[in-house]
Design a protein around this motif. Structure first.
Motif, PDB file in Angstrom:
ATOM      1  N   HIS A   1       9.485  17.659  -1.915  1.00  0.00           N
ATOM      2  CA  HIS A   1       9.443  16.216  -2.138  1.00  0.00           C
ATOM      3  C   HIS A   1       8.837  15.907  -3.508  1.00  0.00           C
ATOM      4  N   LEU A   2       7.719  16.557  -3.836  1.00  0.00           N
ATOM      5  CA  LEU A   2       7.058  16.309  -5.116  1.00  0.00           C
ATOM      6  C   LEU A   2       7.931  16.745  -6.287  1.00  0.00           C
ATOM      7  N   THR A   3       8.651  17.838  -6.102  1.00  0.00           N
ATOM      8  CA  THR A   3       9.542  18.314  -7.168  1.00  0.00           C
ATOM      9  C   THR A   3      10.647  17.302  -7.459  1.00  0.00           C
ATOM     10  N   VAL A   4      11.268  16.775  -6.398  1.00  0.00           N
ATOM     11  CA  VAL A   4      12.335  15.791  -6.577  1.00  0.00           C
ATOM     12  C   VAL A   4      11.772  14.503  -7.170  1.00  0.00           C
ATOM     13  N   VAL A   5      10.586  14.088  -6.724  1.00  0.00           N
ATOM     14  CA  VAL A   5       9.937  12.895  -7.275  1.00  0.00           C
ATOM     15  C   VAL A   5       9.695  13.067  -8.776  1.00  0.00           C
ATOM     16  N   ALA A   6       9.156  14.230  -9.167  1.00  0.00           N
ATOM     17  CA  ALA A   6       8.845  14.473 -10.572  1.00  0.00           C
ATOM     18  C   ALA A   6      10.102  14.504 -11.435  1.00  0.00           C
ATOM     19  N   LEU A   7      11.143  15.178 -10.963  1.00  0.00           N
ATOM     20  CA  LEU A   7      12.398  15.240 -11.716  1.00  0.00           C
ATOM     21  C   LEU A   7      13.030  13.862 -11.848  1.00  0.00           C
ATOM     22  N   THR A   8      12.953  13.074 -10.767  1.00  0.00           N
ATOM     23  CA  THR A   8      13.482  11.712 -10.804  1.00  0.00           C
ATOM     24  C   THR A   8      12.733  10.873 -11.831  1.00  0.00           C
ATOM     25  N   GLY A   9      11.405  10.935 -11.779  1.00  0.00           N
ATOM     26  CA  GLY A   9      10.600  10.163 -12.715  1.00  0.00           C
ATOM     27  C   GLY A   9      10.838  10.579 -14.153  1.00  0.00           C
ATOM     28  N   MET A  10      10.905  11.885 -14.399  1.00  0.00           N
ATOM     29  CA  MET A  10      11.099  12.391 -15.759  1.00  0.00           C
ATOM     30  C   MET A  10      12.454  11.968 -16.325  1.00  0.00           C
ATOM     31  N   THR A  11      13.498  12.076 -15.505  1.00  0.00           N
ATOM     32  CA  THR A  11      14.853  11.755 -15.965  1.00  0.00           C
ATOM     33  C   THR A  11      15.006  10.271 -16.265  1.00  0.00           C
ATOM     34  N   ILE A  12      14.600   9.430 -15.320  1.00  0.00           N
ATOM     35  CA  ILE A  12      14.757   7.993 -15.512  1.00  0.00           C
ATOM     36  C   ILE A  12      13.765   7.480 -16.550  1.00  0.00           C
ATOM     37  N   GLY A  13      12.577   8.100 -16.617  1.00  0.00           N
ATOM     38  CA  GLY A  13      11.623   7.730 -17.656  1.00  0.00           C
ATOM     39  C   GLY A  13      12.164   8.028 -19.040  1.00  0.00           C
ATOM     40  N   PHE A  14      12.846   9.162 -19.191  1.00  0.00           N
ATOM     41  CA  PHE A  14      13.457   9.503 -20.481  1.00  0.00           C
ATOM     42  C   PHE A  14      14.484   8.440 -20.878  1.00  0.00           C
TER      43      PHE A  14
ATOM     44  N   ARG B   1       0.818  -1.215   0.000  1.00  0.00           N
ATOM     45  CA  ARG B   1       0.000   0.000   0.000  1.00  0.00           C
ATOM     46  C   ARG B   1       0.859   1.276   0.000  1.00  0.00           C
ATOM     47  N   PRO B   2       1.655   1.476  -1.048  1.00  0.00           N
ATOM     48  CA  PRO B   2       2.504   2.671  -1.120  1.00  0.00           C
ATOM     49  C   PRO B   2       1.663   3.942  -1.199  1.00  0.00           C
ATOM     50  N   ASP B   3       2.231   5.049  -0.756  1.00  0.00           N
ATOM     51  CA  ASP B   3       1.540   6.336  -0.682  1.00  0.00           C
ATOM     52  C   ASP B   3       1.294   6.882  -2.097  1.00  0.00           C
ATOM     53  N   PRO B   4       0.022   7.049  -2.497  1.00  0.00           N
ATOM     54  CA  PRO B   4      -0.254   7.564  -3.848  1.00  0.00           C
ATOM     55  C   PRO B   4       0.238   8.981  -4.060  1.00  0.00           C
ATOM     56  N   ARG B   5       0.462   9.738  -2.978  1.00  0.00           N
ATOM     57  CA  ARG B   5       0.963  11.107  -3.125  1.00  0.00           C
ATOM     58  C   ARG B   5       2.376  11.127  -3.686  1.00  0.00           C
ATOM     59  N   THR B   6       3.073   9.982  -3.569  1.00  0.00           N
ATOM     60  CA  THR B   6       4.401   9.872  -4.178  1.00  0.00           C
ATOM     61  C   THR B   6       4.348   9.114  -5.490  1.00  0.00           C
ATOM     62  N   PHE B   7       3.670   7.949  -5.506  1.00  0.00           N
ATOM     63  CA  PHE B   7       3.802   7.124  -6.707  1.00  0.00           C
ATOM     64  C   PHE B   7       2.993   7.649  -7.896  1.00  0.00           C
ATOM     65  N   LEU B   8       1.906   8.389  -7.657  1.00  0.00           N
ATOM     66  CA  LEU B   8       1.140   8.912  -8.797  1.00  0.00           C
ATOM     67  C   LEU B   8       1.918   9.981  -9.570  1.00  0.00           C
ATOM     68  N   PRO B   9       2.490  11.002  -8.897  1.00  0.00           N
ATOM     69  CA  PRO B   9       3.318  11.946  -9.665  1.00  0.00           C
ATOM     70  C   PRO B   9       4.564  11.296 -10.255  1.00  0.00           C
ATOM     71  N   LEU B  10       5.121  10.310  -9.561  1.00  0.00           N
ATOM     72  CA  LEU B  10       6.277   9.594 -10.095  1.00  0.00           C
ATOM     73  C   LEU B  10       5.905   8.867 -11.378  1.00  0.00           C
ATOM     74  N   MET B  11       4.746   8.198 -11.377  1.00  0.00           N
ATOM     75  CA  MET B  11       4.288   7.476 -12.562  1.00  0.00           C
ATOM     76  C   MET B  11       4.037   8.428 -13.730  1.00  0.00           C
ATOM     77  N   LEU B  12       3.370   9.539 -13.457  1.00  0.00           N
ATOM     78  CA  LEU B  12       3.051  10.490 -14.520  1.00  0.00           C
ATOM     79  C   LEU B  12       4.321  11.075 -15.131  1.00  0.00           C
ATOM     80  N   ALA B  13       5.238  11.510 -14.265  1.00  0.00           N
ATOM     81  CA  ALA B  13       6.480  12.093 -14.764  1.00  0.00           C
ATOM     82  C   ALA B  13       7.300  11.070 -15.528  1.00  0.00           C
ATOM     83  N   ALA B  14       7.341   9.830 -15.033  1.00  0.00           N
ATOM     84  CA  ALA B  14       8.104   8.778 -15.709  1.00  0.00           C
ATOM     85  C   ALA B  14       7.511   8.459 -17.071  1.00  0.00           C
ATOM     86  N   ALA B  15       6.179   8.434 -17.168  1.00  0.00           N
ATOM     87  CA  ALA B  15       5.529   8.153 -18.446  1.00  0.00           C
ATOM     88  C   ALA B  15       5.822   9.260 -19.454  1.00  0.00           C
ATOM     89  N   LEU B  16       5.741  10.511 -19.020  1.00  0.00           N
ATOM     90  CA  LEU B  16       6.050  11.629 -19.916  1.00  0.00           C
ATOM     91  C   LEU B  16       7.510  11.581 -20.365  1.00  0.00           C
TER      92      LEU B  16
END
Length: 259
Positions: free
Chosen positions: A139-152, A73-88
């Motif tokens: 926290h959300l900013t770092v999550v989004a940047l992490t997802g975007m970079t590794i998703g790319f 049951r991971p926290d959606p406040r982290t994994f949802l923005p991470l998923m969106l940024a990673a997909a983009l």
């Protein structure tokens, strides 16, 4: 359609099973499955191999991600923005994939893996407990940047994405290895889906091979996720080091011409 011998199919299905297990525990199953496809299908195009690999990985990731969500049951406040940024990021990487030679990335990946493994070895307590390093909007900013970079990276090249996500969530954000694996799996699911949105309409998937590989990847993903949850963060940490070491040997061997 492509004529495939029973031996080749069996080899690739076994590789998919192992890849699904590795990917569910700590990520990086693509560094098992993708090289196996390159060896087993010398006549296939790059896009066919990439698309077939993504379909099998997507199916396995779906099962392991669902297993983690149900049990951890991971926290959606982290994994949802991470998923969106990673997909983009993955979609952006896929758009420029043809412009980025693989040879340019191998040295960078090797250095990162050595640093990642060295950091985890030097800090035995890292990843055992969750100690978040950022709060709120930071926290959300770092999550989004992490997802975007590794998703790319995943969209452009791919192998090792899950491991990079796990390490970023542990080393940068402060999650324990088990929570990081759950969130990384969800993000990796999103990057795989984004890539398939591009590949499937192109007719690039080798369905006669992708479907049995997908079934094997699902089985490996389910077993890996259950084992990781049963054994806990220390097991995931140890498995992480083994996988990273294997990646270092493989990529280093490629660069040095050992195989």
């Amino acid at each position: 359609m492509m004529d495939l011998s029973l031996e080749v199919v069996a080899f690739l299905v076994l590789a998919a099973l192992v890849a699904g297990f590795v990917d569910a525990v700590v990520g990086g199953g693509g560094l098992v499955q993708l090289p196996a496809l390159l060896v087993g299908l010398p006549g296939a195009s790059v896009v066919q191999i990439a698309a077939t690999n993504k379909l099998a990985s997507f199916c396995g990731t779906s099962i392991s991600a669902a297993t983690y969500v149900r049990r951890i049951r991971p926290d959606p406040r982290t994994f949802l923005p991470l998923m969106l940024a990673a997909a983009l990021g993955s979609a952006g990487g896929a758009l420029v994939a043809s412009l980025l030679p693989r040879s340019a990335f191998d040295p960078v990946i090797l250095v990162v893996l050595v640093l990642v493994g060295g950091y985890v070895v030097a800090r035995p307590s890292v990843g055992e407990l969750t100690r978040l390093r950022f709060r709120g909007g930071q926290h959300l900013t770092v999550v989004a940047l992490t997802g975007m970079t590794i998703g790319f990276y995943d969209g452009a090249i791919g192998p090792g994405t899950g491991s990079f996500l796990v390490f970023a969530l542990v080393g940068l954000l402060g999650y324990n290895f088990l929570e990081a694996s759950a969130k990384a799996k969800l993000a990796n699911w999103a990057t795989n889906l984004a890539a398939l949105v591009v590949f499937v309409p192109q007719g690039a998937v080798l369905w006669q091979l992708a479907l049995p590989m997908a079934a094997a990847n699902i089985a490996g993903g389910y077993l890996g996720a259950r084992l990781a949850m049963a054994r806990g963060a220390r097991f995931v940490r140890a498995f992480f080091l083994v996988v990273v070491s294997g990646f270092v040997v493989r990529i280093g061997g490629d660069l040095l011409g050992w195989w």
